[in-house]
Design a protein around this motif. Structure first.
Motif, PDB file in Angstrom:
ATOM      1  N   VAL A  69      41.565  37.774   4.322  1.00  0.00           N
ATOM      2  CA  VAL A  69      41.735  36.337   4.053  1.00  0.00           C
ATOM      3  C   VAL A  69      42.291  35.695   5.317  1.00  0.00           C
ATOM      4  O   VAL A  69      43.230  36.235   5.936  1.00  0.00           O
ATOM      5  CB  VAL A  69      42.721  36.116   2.870  1.00  0.00           C
ATOM      6  N   SER A  70      41.746  34.562   5.698  1.00  0.00           N
ATOM      7  CA  SER A  70      42.199  33.921   6.942  1.00  0.00           C
ATOM      8  C   SER A  70      43.716  33.652   6.868  1.00  0.00           C
ATOM      9  O   SER A  70      44.266  33.387   5.801  1.00  0.00           O
ATOM     10  CB  SER A  70      41.415  32.635   7.214  1.00  0.00           C
ATOM     11  N   SER A  71      44.356  33.735   8.039  1.00  0.00           N
ATOM     12  CA  SER A  71      45.827  33.825   8.049  1.00  0.00           C
ATOM     13  C   SER A  71      46.538  32.483   7.895  1.00  0.00           C
ATOM     14  O   SER A  71      47.717  32.445   7.564  1.00  0.00           O
ATOM     15  CB  SER A  71      46.288  34.508   9.341  1.00  0.00           C
ATOM     16  N   ASP A  72      45.855  31.386   8.157  1.00  0.00           N
ATOM     17  CA  ASP A  72      46.469  30.076   7.925  1.00  0.00           C
ATOM     18  C   ASP A  72      46.124  29.604   6.523  1.00  0.00           C
ATOM     19  O   ASP A  72      44.945  29.550   6.151  1.00  0.00           O
ATOM     20  CB  ASP A  72      45.941  29.039   8.934  1.00  0.00           C
ATOM     21  N   GLY A  77      48.204  25.741   8.095  1.00  0.00           N
ATOM     22  CA  GLY A  77      47.042  25.227   8.828  1.00  0.00           C
ATOM     23  C   GLY A  77      47.084  23.721   8.995  1.00  0.00           C
ATOM     24  O   GLY A  77      46.731  23.188  10.057  1.00  0.00           O
ATOM     25  N   THR A  78      47.519  23.020   7.943  1.00  0.00           N
ATOM     26  CA  THR A  78      47.513  21.551   8.057  1.00  0.00           C
ATOM     27  C   THR A  78      48.699  21.053   8.886  1.00  0.00           C
ATOM     28  O   THR A  78      48.597  20.008   9.542  1.00  0.00           O
ATOM     29  CB  THR A  78      47.501  20.867   6.669  1.00  0.00           C
ATOM     30  N   ILE A  79      49.796  21.793   8.893  1.00  0.00           N
ATOM     31  CA  ILE A  79      50.904  21.401   9.783  1.00  0.00           C
ATOM     32  C   ILE A  79      50.465  21.592  11.240  1.00  0.00           C
ATOM     33  O   ILE A  79      50.671  20.709  12.092  1.00  0.00           O
ATOM     34  CB  ILE A  79      52.194  22.201   9.464  1.00  0.00           C
ATOM     35  N   ALA A  80      49.815  22.711  11.512  1.00  0.00           N
ATOM     36  CA  ALA A  80      49.311  22.935  12.880  1.00  0.00           C
ATOM     37  C   ALA A  80      48.300  21.853  13.260  1.00  0.00           C
ATOM     38  O   ALA A  80      48.309  21.342  14.394  1.00  0.00           O
ATOM     39  CB  ALA A  80      48.670  24.318  12.978  1.00  0.00           C
ATOM     40  N   ALA A  81      47.444  21.487  12.311  1.00  0.00           N
ATOM     41  CA  ALA A  81      46.462  20.423  12.572  1.00  0.00           C
ATOM     42  C   ALA A  81      47.183  19.141  12.972  1.00  0.00           C
ATOM     43  O   ALA A  81      46.807  18.465  13.940  1.00  0.00           O
ATOM     44  CB  ALA A  81      45.609  20.186  11.323  1.00  0.00           C
ATOM     45  N   ALA A  82      48.232  18.808  12.222  1.00  0.00           N
ATOM     46  CA  ALA A  82      48.981  17.576  12.492  1.00  0.00           C
ATOM     47  C   ALA A  82      49.579  17.605  13.896  1.00  0.00           C
ATOM     48  O   ALA A  82      49.533  16.597  14.623  1.00  0.00           O
ATOM     49  CB  ALA A  82      50.072  17.391  11.444  1.00  0.00           C
ATOM     50  N   HIS A 315      38.082  26.316  12.510  1.00  0.00           N
ATOM     51  CA  HIS A 315      39.324  27.115  12.523  1.00  0.00           C
ATOM     52  C   HIS A 315      39.269  28.168  11.413  1.00  0.00           C
ATOM     53  O   HIS A 315      39.209  27.834  10.219  1.00  0.00           O
ATOM     54  CB  HIS A 315      40.509  26.174  12.298  1.00  0.00           C
ATOM     55  N   CYS A 316      39.278  29.409  11.801  1.00  0.00           N
ATOM     56  CA  CYS A 316      39.230  30.516  10.836  1.00  0.00           C
ATOM     57  C   CYS A 316      40.015  31.648  11.485  1.00  0.00           C
ATOM     58  O   CYS A 316      39.451  32.512  12.159  1.00  0.00           O
ATOM     59  CB  CYS A 316      37.776  30.903  10.567  1.00  0.00           C
ATOM     60  N   ALA A 317      41.332  31.600  11.311  1.00  0.00           N
ATOM     61  CA  ALA A 317      42.227  32.471  12.083  1.00  0.00           C
ATOM     62  C   ALA A 317      42.401  33.834  11.413  1.00  0.00           C
ATOM     63  O   ALA A 317      42.599  33.913  10.196  1.00  0.00           O
ATOM     64  CB  ALA A 317      43.583  31.784  12.227  1.00  0.00           C
ATOM     65  N   PHE A 318      42.321  34.873  12.226  1.00  0.00           N
ATOM     66  CA  PHE A 318      42.658  36.223  11.759  1.00  0.00           C
ATOM     67  C   PHE A 318      43.594  36.838  12.792  1.00  0.00           C
ATOM     68  O   PHE A 318      43.312  36.765  14.002  1.00  0.00           O
ATOM     69  CB  PHE A 318      41.393  37.081  11.623  1.00  0.00           C
ATOM     70  N   ARG A 319      44.664  37.439  12.316  1.00  0.00           N
ATOM     71  CA  ARG A 319      45.621  38.055  13.242  1.00  0.00           C
ATOM     72  C   ARG A 319      44.953  39.179  14.036  1.00  0.00           C
ATOM     73  O   ARG A 319      44.155  39.948  13.478  1.00  0.00           O
ATOM     74  CB  ARG A 319      46.831  38.625  12.473  1.00  0.00           C
ATOM     75  N   PHE A 320      45.331  39.266  15.309  1.00  0.00           N
ATOM     76  CA  PHE A 320      44.818  40.351  16.146  1.00  0.00           C
ATOM     77  C   PHE A 320      45.427  41.680  15.700  1.00  0.00           C
ATOM     78  O   PHE A 320      44.745  42.695  15.603  1.00  0.00           O
ATOM     79  CB  PHE A 320      45.156  40.060  17.616  1.00  0.00           C
ATOM     80  N   SER A 321      46.734  41.630  15.368  1.00  0.00           N
ATOM     81  CA  SER A 321      47.487  42.872  15.133  1.00  0.00           C
ATOM     82  C   SER A 321      46.962  43.701  13.965  1.00  0.00           C
ATOM     83  O   SER A 321      46.868  44.909  14.066  1.00  0.00           O
ATOM     84  CB  SER A 321      48.961  42.539  14.886  1.00  0.00           C
ATOM     85  N   ASP A 322      46.574  43.056  12.884  1.00  0.00           N
ATOM     86  CA  ASP A 322      46.184  43.864  11.720  1.00  0.00           C
ATOM     87  C   ASP A 322      44.926  43.377  11.015  1.00  0.00           C
ATOM     88  O   ASP A 322      44.511  43.985  10.026  1.00  0.00           O
ATOM     89  CB  ASP A 322      47.335  43.912  10.706  1.00  0.00           C
ATOM     90  N   HIS A 408      52.468  27.676  19.867  1.00  0.00           N
ATOM     91  CA  HIS A 408      51.615  26.965  18.911  1.00  0.00           C
ATOM     92  C   HIS A 408      52.170  27.113  17.494  1.00  0.00           C
ATOM     93  O   HIS A 408      53.117  27.869  17.248  1.00  0.00           O
ATOM     94  CB  HIS A 408      50.144  27.391  19.046  1.00  0.00           C
ATOM     95  N   HIS A 409      51.583  26.384  16.570  1.00  0.00           N
ATOM     96  CA  HIS A 409      52.107  26.356  15.196  1.00  0.00           C
ATOM     97  C   HIS A 409      51.149  26.983  14.193  1.00  0.00           C
ATOM     98  O   HIS A 409      51.414  26.984  13.000  1.00  0.00           O
ATOM     99  CB  HIS A 409      52.447  24.901  14.814  1.00  0.00           C
ATOM    100  N   MET A 410      50.039  27.509  14.686  1.00  0.00           N
ATOM    101  CA  MET A 410      49.088  28.185  13.806  1.00  0.00           C
ATOM    102  C   MET A 410      49.652  29.551  13.446  1.00  0.00           C
ATOM    103  O   MET A 410      50.343  30.177  14.256  1.00  0.00           O
ATOM    104  CB  MET A 410      47.733  28.315  14.526  1.00  0.00           C
ATOM    105  N   ASN A 411      49.355  29.993  12.230  1.00  0.00           N
ATOM    106  CA  ASN A 411      49.912  31.258  11.750  1.00  0.00           C
ATOM    107  C   ASN A 411      49.039  32.430  12.203  1.00  0.00           C
ATOM    108  O   ASN A 411      48.391  33.100  11.399  1.00  0.00           O
ATOM    109  CB  ASN A 411      50.009  31.217  10.219  1.00  0.00           C
TER     110      ASN A 411
END
Ligand code: URP
Ligand code: ZN
Ligand code: ZN
Length: 457
Positions: A69-72, A77-82, A315-322, A408-411
């Motif tokens: 599942v995407s991480s934001d 995600g919407t706070i980062a967008a703002a 925007h479809c964020a996935f953590r690099f670590s896991d 940055h503020h993206m998760n």
């Protein structure tokens, strides 16, 4: 709450002038010179640009995809967008095969409600459409979900066949919805991926090698012809290459209702990112892949000529670590997608306006106005006019910053543009009449974003 924005240089898609703006009760109330109003808050915007809040019509928050599942989610995600000057998004709800569209819509309402910091609408991703479900499309339109999205790739996952696409287009010709397509030839790509893996090519660079531009151009061409026969407008998401752009240009030259967006990563990054050591290239496994450098000038030119109307982030964020590491031994298992919801405005300004490829009016158009027009939000959103929603960015064109995952503020634990110097930073972001970004801080309340019931084109 009332806010007086003094002396800013206001840009809309068509205007450029210095004036004051009085915002009250969530709306733009008055625009004029030397406004004398007793507002709750005054912002001195002297030397700053004042533009409509951005609309990002292509995001995937809390999105189940690629086995994860995407991480934001809708809060992060919407706070980062703002932070990046975006005050509305159109995200995508996904139908489950065999289930009603209304179930998916309900699920996405639950994901967003109480969390979203900015206003949001939904596209509906169609996965299966027996004839008995066709009336559900009209029902979606009545509920303000006026665009249907389908994938021509990701065979065995979310890809749909041409019958489903055409059937949805025929319905859209009638109910006024806009058809949004991920255009890639899924069957060709499936063979190329299997062959690459069989030959022992497992690294992230093979993501790009197995999705050549012709696979995108072919699907773009096919979809345009289907849309012509159905009599429906069509919008291509994340157009990445010159070959697909040429198909759009040819259709528009025939005066067809064909629209397309590109994304900042295709405008500013290229496929050399896959040449990095080890597994680093997995950060750039997004679809379509980053292309050869030669495509960038063509895409910028497409934006200038209005063959491309919108810049979205996908925007479809996935953590690099896991999350990206799910494909450590097999590039086809790397979840496809990358972050970017926060960086769109600064990238467009730095790479578009500063070198003279776009002027500020065109920036506003591709960042905000055209999305409002195409996705049924104009003139409530997408402009600064008396009576429109008070979604406004006070933008400092001179401030410089360096993009980094550290700040940055993206998760998500990396940034596609790590280390890139950008010029132009949103200083104050007002959403529905409330200053939600100020002094580098989020000052809003998650959950204050509202569902946008959109009209048809
Ligand atoms: O890689 C991407 N773009 N992931 C999100 C899903 C899509 O194709 O838009
Ligand atoms: Zn896509
Ligand atoms: Zn997408």
């Amino acid at each position: 709450m009332s806010i007086l924005i003094k002396n800013g240089h206001i840009f809309t898609a068509v205007d450029s002038y210095v004036a004051d703006i009085l915002v009250d009760d969530g709306k733009v109330r008055t625009i004029g010179i030397d406004l004398a109003a007793d507002a709750d808050k005054t912002i001195d915007a002297t030397g700053k640009y004042v533009i409509p809040g951005g609309i990002d019509p292509h995001t995937h928050l809390d999105f189940p995809f690629g086995g994860t599942v995407s991480s934001d989610d809708f809060r992060t995600g919407t706070i980062a967008a703002a932070y990046g000057g975006t005050t509305s998004i159109v995200d995508s709800a996904v139908q489950q095969r065999g289930h009603a569209l209304s179930q998916a819509l309900e699920m996405w309402h639950q994901k967003a409600e109480g969390k979203a910091a900015i206003d949001y609408g939904f596209h509906m991703i169609i996965l299966d459409l027996p004839e008995s479900r066709l009336p559900e499309l009209d029902d979606m339109v009545r509920q303000g979900v006026t665009s249907f999205k389908m994938f021509m790739a990701y065979l065995g996952a979310v890809m749909v066949d041409d019958t489903t696409i055409f059937q949805t287009m025929v319905s859209a010709a009638d109910n006024g919805a806009l058809i949004c397509l991920h255009a890639e030839h899924g069957h060709m790509i499936d063979v190329l991926v299997k062959n690459a893996l069989a030959e022992g090519h497992t690294g992230p660079e093979y993501h790009a090698i197995t999705r050549p531009p012709a696979t995108e151009a072919e699907a773009t061409h096919r979809a345009i012809r289907m849309a012509e026969v159905a009599g429906a407008p069509v919008y291509f998401v994340h157009l990445s290459c010159d070959e697909a752009l040429q198909e759009v240009q040819a259709a528009r030259a025939r005066q067809k209702y064909v629209y397309a967006e590109t994304c900042p990563h295709y405008l500013t990054l290229d496929n050399s990112m896959y040449d990095q050591e080890g597994f680093e290239g997995a950060k750039y496994v997004l679809t379509p892949p980053l292309r050869d450098h030669r495509h960038q000038a063509k895409l910028w030119n497409g934006l200038r000529r209005n063959d491309l109307q919108v810049v979205s982030t996908d925007h479809c964020a996935f953590r690099f670590s896991d999350q990206k590491t799910m494909g450590k031994d097999d590039f086809s298992k790397i979840p496809n997608g990358g972050p970017g919801i926060e960086n769109r405005l600064s990238l467009l300004y730095t790479h578009g306006v500063v070198p003279g490829l776009l002027d500020m009016n065109r920036l506003v158009e591709v960042f905000s106005t055209n999305s409002a027009r195409l996705f049924g939000l104009f003139p409530r959103k997408g402009t600064i006019a008396v009576g429109s929603d008070a979604d406004i960015v006070v933008f400092d064109p001179d401030e410089e910053t360096v993009i980094s995952a550290q700040t940055h503020h993206m998760n998500v634990d990396y940034n596609l543009y790590e280390g890139m110097k950008v010029k132009g930073v949103p200083q104050v972001v007002i959403a529905n009449g409330e200053a939600i970004i100020e002094g580098g801080q989020y000052t809003g309340t998650p959950g204050s974003g509202r569902f946008l019931k959109r009209s048809t084109l």
